[in-house]
Scaffold this active site. Structure first.
Site, PDB file in Angstrom:
ATOM      1  CG  ASP A  97     -97.938 -54.920  46.902  1.00 48.83           C
ATOM      2  OD1 ASP A  97     -99.062 -55.439  46.871  1.00 48.83           O
ATOM      3  OD2 ASP A  97     -97.739 -53.715  47.062  1.00 48.83           O
ATOM      4  CG  ASP A 198    -103.046 -55.040  44.918  1.00 52.29           C
ATOM      5  OD1 ASP A 198    -102.796 -53.870  45.237  1.00 52.29           O
ATOM      6  OD2 ASP A 198    -103.636 -55.359  43.867  1.00 52.29           O
ATOM      7  CD  GLU A 251    -105.189 -51.724  48.214  1.00 49.75           C
ATOM      8  OE1 GLU A 251    -105.116 -50.562  47.815  1.00 49.75           O
ATOM      9  OE2 GLU A 251    -105.187 -52.694  47.430  1.00 49.75           O
ATOM     10  CG  HIS A 323     -98.595 -47.316  45.323  1.00 52.61           C
ATOM     11  ND1 HIS A 323     -98.920 -47.810  46.567  1.00 52.61           N
ATOM     12  CD2 HIS A 323     -99.215 -48.115  44.433  1.00 52.61           C
ATOM     13  CE1 HIS A 323     -99.705 -48.864  46.419  1.00 52.61           C
ATOM     14  NE2 HIS A 323     -99.905 -49.075  45.139  1.00 52.61           N
ATOM     15  CG  ASP A 324    -102.805 -47.013  44.996  1.00 49.23           C
ATOM     16  OD1 ASP A 324    -102.265 -47.080  43.873  1.00 49.23           O
ATOM     17  OD2 ASP A 324    -103.096 -48.021  45.676  1.00 49.23           O
TER      18      ASP A 324
HETATM   19  C1  GLC Z   1    -104.231 -51.642  44.568  1.00 45.95           C
HETATM   20  C2  GLC Z   1    -102.869 -51.046  44.347  1.00 45.95           C
HETATM   21  C3  GLC Z   1    -102.919 -50.189  43.140  1.00 45.95           C
HETATM   22  C4  GLC Z   1    -103.257 -51.066  41.959  1.00 45.95           C
HETATM   23  C5  GLC Z   1    -104.554 -51.813  42.197  1.00 45.95           C
HETATM   24  C6  GLC Z   1    -104.712 -52.929  41.232  1.00 45.95           C
HETATM   25  O1  GLC Z   1    -105.176 -50.703  44.899  1.00 45.95           O
HETATM   26  O2  GLC Z   1    -102.441 -50.367  45.493  1.00 45.95           O
HETATM   27  O3  GLC Z   1    -101.722 -49.504  42.898  1.00 45.95           O
HETATM   28  O4  GLC Z   1    -103.348 -50.300  40.805  1.00 45.95           O
HETATM   29  O5  GLC Z   1    -104.609 -52.400  43.474  1.00 45.95           O
HETATM   30  O6  GLC Z   1    -103.770 -53.927  41.485  1.00 45.95           O
END
Ligand code: GLC
Length: 551
Positions: A97, A198, A251, A323-324
């Site tokens: 990540d 991310d 992402e 995980h979100d």
């Molecule tokens: C992304 C991650 C998430 C995190 C956020 C801030 O959306 O997947 O888990 O809290 O970014 O880094």
């Protein structure tokens, strides 16, 4: 430019909850090493690690305090290298990540920046208060109140799109971009095979950081999502990653297939794929915690749009959990039909075109957590969302909505067996987060040798994904207006797959688009065939040209 990722599936590990090998109640690399064969046995040839970096855990690793090391809770850099070798020797890939929209406020760069120490003074987005003492603009943080926090040491506000402990880096500063390139190189030189990046589409903020309109939430989003210099920055980073045989996956909240192609289309693409969100909002508005009833039509139109929009032009990612988000069976399937709906959801997304991701525990049919109080949910965004909801809905409804929407449900320890602590950590040790009490029923060991288990269904599907019709086949949807069935077809050369998914516990008639008498039923979650579709039934038919006049 790498292409290997097109034919494979990744397993996502959220390290804190995957497997505790050291016996302290926290998942770690030793635990991952123990489970490498398990991951391989699933048919996943790659691993995406959610952040492994040292972190004060305000956002469990998404607040990075050191980009070039491993969190001691998880192990050492040496152990990581061993893991990498072990994975590579099995023919598996490993991606990290990359979290560079922000750092932890405990990162040495931020500590130096708040003291105006060069060269770090402009590493972050600092602004003085406006004349009336107000915040520099009206943007909201996505996790915690306003997007600005006043720092006494520096005497200025800093921008944080996420938690207060996650200050945004100033990507306009070439020195910051240089650091980012250094991070890429560090891990690529070590041997990793790529990155999941991310919120990478947030790294360029609109010039002048203008105020947003008076939106009820997420004010500012339009001014930093797919911002003006995003393509330029990604092009700069691509020059580094192009030197290696690696994959980059961005992402991308608020991404559409049309917008995506500018970044992931063709040979001059600046990223290889996007993790997009449209299909993850079929039971909520924008964010998981603002609930609405599940709409199959929303889900279908999002998924199908990405299939047809990218076909032949860009490569897709496929996922239904990470995980979100809460567990998918609890939101798009049914806990009452846990195994049946789990299988249906698996086939629904794994037979589409793209690189597939399976999130830890998804293959076991893990479901949402139901704990009595909001204090049981340790997560900065969950806590904040609850407070906001409680102001409008009252505490009781707010708790219900929060439970249905919280990402904490995806973060409970993986349920390996019916042993104490679900086999995640040794008996007598307190796991860092509660194990879902359904572990005696829902766990890996009980499914391992059961040919009808969800786990083995995943294994079969992941193996089947290697077939050319899954990798290359065209996509066509039938009955798109149905509120109960998702029916689509993949076609390649003389072969067709017809995937029929029921999203209801009611018996429902299936309008076959063509005669299926001669078709082979390749996958299903009920024995035999009946006239009506059974609760959450899935049927996958295979037709060959010589078997059916339909082709
Ligand atoms: C992304 C991650 C998430 C995190 C956020 C801030 O959306 O997947 O888990 O809290 O970014 O880094």
């Amino acid at each position: 430019m790498a292409e290997w990722y097109k034919n494979m599936s990744f397993y996502q590990i959220w390290p804190r909850s995957f497997m505790d090998g050291s016996g302290d109640g926290i998942g770690d690399l030793k635990g991952v090493l123990e489970k490498l064969d398990y991951i391989q046995s699933l048919g996943c040839e790659g691993i995406w690690f959610s952040p492994l970096y040292p972190s004060p855990n305000a956002d469990y690793g998404y607040d990075v305090a050191d980009y070039r090391d491993i969190n001691p809770e998880y192990g050492t850099l040496e152990e990581f290298k061993t893991l990498l070798d072990e994975a590579h020797s099995r023919g598996m890939k490993v991606i990290m990540d990359l979290v560079v929209n922000h750092t932890s406020d405990e990162h040495p760069w931020f500590q130096a920046s708040r003291r105006r120490e060069e060269p770090y003074t402009d590493y972050y987005i600092w602004r003085p208060a406006r004349k009336n003492g107000k915040h520099p603009n009206n943007w909201d943080s996505l996790f915690e109140g306003k997007a600005w926090e006043y720092d006494e040491v520096r005497g200025e506000y800093y921008l944080h799109l996420f938690a207060k402990k996650q200050p945004d880096l100033n990507m306009e500063n070439p020195a910051v971009r240089q650091e980012v390139k250094g991070i890429y190189r560090f891990w690529l030189e070590l041997g990793v095979d790529g990155f999941r990046e991310d919120v990478i589409t947030f790294i360029s903020k609109a010039e002048g950081l203008p105020n947003d309109l008076l939106m009820p939430a997420a004010k500012g989003l339009r001014h930093y999502s797919n911002g003006p210099r995003l393509h330029e920055y990604l092009t700069e980073f691509r020059h580094v990653t192009d030197e290696y045989d690696c994959v980059t996956i961005g992402e991308a909240p608020r991404m559409t297939p049309e917008k995506a192609l500018r970044f992931i289309g063709g040979d001059d693409r600046v990223l290889d794929m996007f993790i997009h969100f449209e299909h993850m909002t079929a039971d909520c508005f924008m964010a998981d915690y603002i609930r609405r009833p599940f709409s199959l039509r929303k889900l279908k139109s999002a998924m199908s749009r990405w299939q047809t929009g990218l076909y032949g032009r860009g490569w897709n990612t496929l996922y239904i959990e990470n995980h979100d988000h809460p567990r998918v069976i609890s939101r798009y399937g049914s806990e009452a039909y846990r195994v049946a709906s789990g299988k249906m959801l698996a086939a629904m997304y794994l037979l589409q075109q793209g690189t597939a991701f399976v999130y830890q525990g998804q293959e076991l049919g893990m479901t949402d957590l139901d704990l009595p109080s909001i204090e049981d949910y340790p997560d900065v965004s969950t806590q904040h969302n609850y407070q906001r909801l409680a102001r409008v809905l009252g505490k009781e409804r707010a708790l219900r909505w929060t439970k249905a929407g919280t990402r904490v449900s995806a973060r409970t320890p993986v349920q390996w067996s019916d042993a104490p602590n679900a086999g995640f950590c040794p008996p007598g040790v307190e796991p860092w987060l509660r194990v879902n009490p359904n572990y005696p029923e829902v766990n890996a060991a009980s499914q391992e040798n059961d040919p009808d288990s969800l786990l083995n269904f995943y294994r079969s599907l992941l193996r089947f994904r290697k077939e050319p019709v899954v990798r290359y086949g065209s996509f066509r949807e039938y009955s798109p207006r149905s509120r109960r069935l998702y029916i689509y077809e993949r076609a390649y050369r003389d072969e067709k797959l017809l995937v029929v998914c029921s999203f209801t516990e009611r018996a429902v008639a299936f309008p076959a688009p063509y005669p299926l008498a001669d078709a082979e039923k390749l996958f299903g979650n009920y024995p035999g065939l009946t006239d009506m579709m059974r609760p959450y039934e899935v049927r996958v038919y295979r037709l060959r040209a010589d078997e059916s006049s339909a082709i």
